[in-house]
Motif scaffolding. Structure first.
Motif, PDB file in Angstrom:
ATOM      1  N   ALA A  69     -30.715  26.892 -21.462  1.00  0.00           N
ATOM      2  CA  ALA A  69     -29.996  26.797 -22.734  1.00  0.00           C
ATOM      3  C   ALA A  69     -30.091  28.089 -23.546  1.00  0.00           C
ATOM      4  CB  ALA A  69     -30.532  25.632 -23.553  1.00  0.00           C
ATOM      5  N   GLY A  70     -30.733  29.107 -22.984  1.00  0.00           N
ATOM      6  CA  GLY A  70     -30.864  30.379 -23.685  1.00  0.00           C
ATOM      7  C   GLY A  70     -31.929  30.389 -24.750  1.00  0.00           C
ATOM      8  N   ILE A  71     -32.886  29.480 -24.660  1.00  0.00           N
ATOM      9  CA  ILE A  71     -33.950  29.378 -25.667  1.00  0.00           C
ATOM     10  C   ILE A  71     -35.191  30.079 -25.149  1.00  0.00           C
ATOM     11  CG2 ILE A  71     -35.392  27.804 -27.011  1.00  0.00           C
ATOM     12  CD1 ILE A  71     -33.071  25.718 -26.551  1.00  0.00           C
ATOM     13  N   ARG A  72     -35.665  31.056 -25.871  1.00  0.00           N
ATOM     14  CA  ARG A  72     -36.842  31.828 -25.490  1.00  0.00           C
ATOM     15  C   ARG A  72     -38.109  31.013 -25.740  1.00  0.00           C
ATOM     16  NH1 ARG A  72     -35.619  35.388 -28.505  1.00  0.00           N
ATOM     17  NH2 ARG A  72     -37.328  35.685 -29.990  1.00  0.00           N
ATOM     18  N   VAL A  73     -38.996  30.979 -24.772  1.00  0.00           N
ATOM     19  CA  VAL A  73     -40.273  30.295 -24.925  1.00  0.00           C
ATOM     20  C   VAL A  73     -41.367  31.315 -25.179  1.00  0.00           C
ATOM     21  CG1 VAL A  73     -42.018  28.855 -23.786  1.00  0.00           C
ATOM     22  CG2 VAL A  73     -39.590  28.345 -23.457  1.00  0.00           C
ATOM     23  N   GLU A  74     -41.992  31.241 -26.347  1.00  0.00           N
ATOM     24  CA  GLU A  74     -43.081  32.158 -26.669  1.00  0.00           C
ATOM     25  C   GLU A  74     -43.960  31.544 -27.740  1.00  0.00           C
ATOM     26  OE1 GLU A  74     -41.407  35.228 -29.994  1.00  0.00           O
ATOM     27  OE2 GLU A  74     -40.783  35.631 -27.927  1.00  0.00           O
ATOM     28  N   ALA A  75     -45.219  31.961 -27.766  1.00  0.00           N
ATOM     29  CA  ALA A  75     -46.174  31.432 -28.742  1.00  0.00           C
ATOM     30  C   ALA A  75     -45.757  31.835 -30.153  1.00  0.00           C
ATOM     31  CB  ALA A  75     -47.569  31.950 -28.428  1.00  0.00           C
ATOM     32  N   PHE A  76     -46.082  30.972 -31.120  1.00  0.00           N
ATOM     33  CA  PHE A  76     -45.777  31.285 -32.506  1.00  0.00           C
ATOM     34  C   PHE A  76     -46.698  32.396 -33.013  1.00  0.00           C
ATOM     35  CE2 PHE A  76     -48.556  27.583 -32.292  1.00  0.00           C
ATOM     36  CZ  PHE A  76     -49.641  27.989 -33.044  1.00  0.00           C
ATOM     37  N   ALA A  77     -46.265  33.102 -34.037  1.00  0.00           N
ATOM     38  CA  ALA A  77     -47.053  34.217 -34.578  1.00  0.00           C
ATOM     39  C   ALA A  77     -48.212  33.690 -35.396  1.00  0.00           C
ATOM     40  CB  ALA A  77     -46.165  35.105 -35.438  1.00  0.00           C
TER      41      ALA A  77
END
Length: 264
Positions: A256-264
């Motif tokens: 779906a084009g959603i980047r998976v990354e930890a929050f800041a």
């Protein structure tokens, strides 16, 4: 409510977290190693609802080796009830117990070359801090006691008193969603004891995860559409096939084009 079309460029990144280390002694519940290959944040049980020193050490080592952030999943002192029983704990005592759990996990996180990066309440404590200002404030006080002035980010339900208390204390408040839990029209979680509280259909869980991440909405138990702007999605580790479902969710988010990354 009409949800506007969302493109990859419009979509904020999403963190994937899972509850890990939920065992005790020879008893194990979660497939920690498999889930750590999928998630970006690990909520590690700190011994009050599950977990013991050896499990905490092992999960911290696995998380650190995979570059997954370590979070303290703090709970009421309730091993027998898995932290899911309602309790009335005096605020000062609860703050001390929250700090105690964070400090215990920090020892193992640092030994593994990492650190505790955030805090998330578990079970009955999580749900209590949605509407109980005293218990929410006690959790925040415990975070401050353990982490000092710098504090730590706190995960909680959007609109909860916990996130409000965290923000007022200068902590980073991280709104969290649950693709496999049913929601009320008010945006709270349907109690686990109620019928349909857990979404069992894997296809539905995957679709709900993408919709929450991309559209910031979820379909409530009564069919209504509820706004849930979240920065992190919880993938429960204590359900059958949890690791496989987590992999499906991550693949669907990427598609779906959603980047998976930890929050800041």
């Amino acid at each position: 409510m009409i949800t506007p079309a969302v493109t990859a460029g419009d979509t904020a990144p999403i963190d994937l977290n899972a509850d890990l280390g939920e065992g005790f002694g020879r008893w194990t519940l979660t497939d920690d190693e498999a889930l750590l290959s999928v998630v970006t944040s690990a909520n590690v049980a700190c011994g009050f609802h599950a977990g013991d020193p050896s499990i905490m050490r092992r999960v911290c080592e696995l998380a650190a080796a995979r570059g997954v952030r370590i979070g303290a999943q703090v709970s009421y002192r309730d091993l027998a009830g898995f932290g899911r029983r309602a309790m009335d704990v005096p605020a000062a005592e609860l703050a001390d117990e929250v700090a105690y759990q964070i400090g215990a996990l920090e020892v193992f996180a640092r030994a593994a070359g990492s650190r505790v990066s955030y805090v998330k309440p578990h079970g009955a404590l999580y749900n209590r801090t949605v509407h109980d200002a005293g218990q929410a404030g006690a959790v925040v006080a415990g975070v401050r006691l353990a982490a000092g002035q710098a504090g730590l980010p706190v995960l909680g339900l959007p609109g909860s008193l916990l996130l409000r208390a965290a923000g007022e204390a200068g902590l980073t408040a991280v709104p969290e969603g649950f693709a496999d839990r049913a929601y009320t029209p008010a945006g709270t979680l349907v109690p686990r004891g109620a019928a349909g509280a857990v979404v069992d259909d894997p296809d539905a869980v995957v679709a709900r995860a993408v919709r929450m991440a991309a559209g910031s909405v979820v379909t409530a138990a009564d069919g209504s559409t509820v706004p849930v702007a979240v920065r992190s999605l919880c993938l429960h580790g204590d359900t059958p096939g949890a690791a496989g479902l987590a992999r499906r969710v991550r693949r669907a988010l990427a598609a779906a084009g959603i980047r998976v990354e930890a929050f800041a």
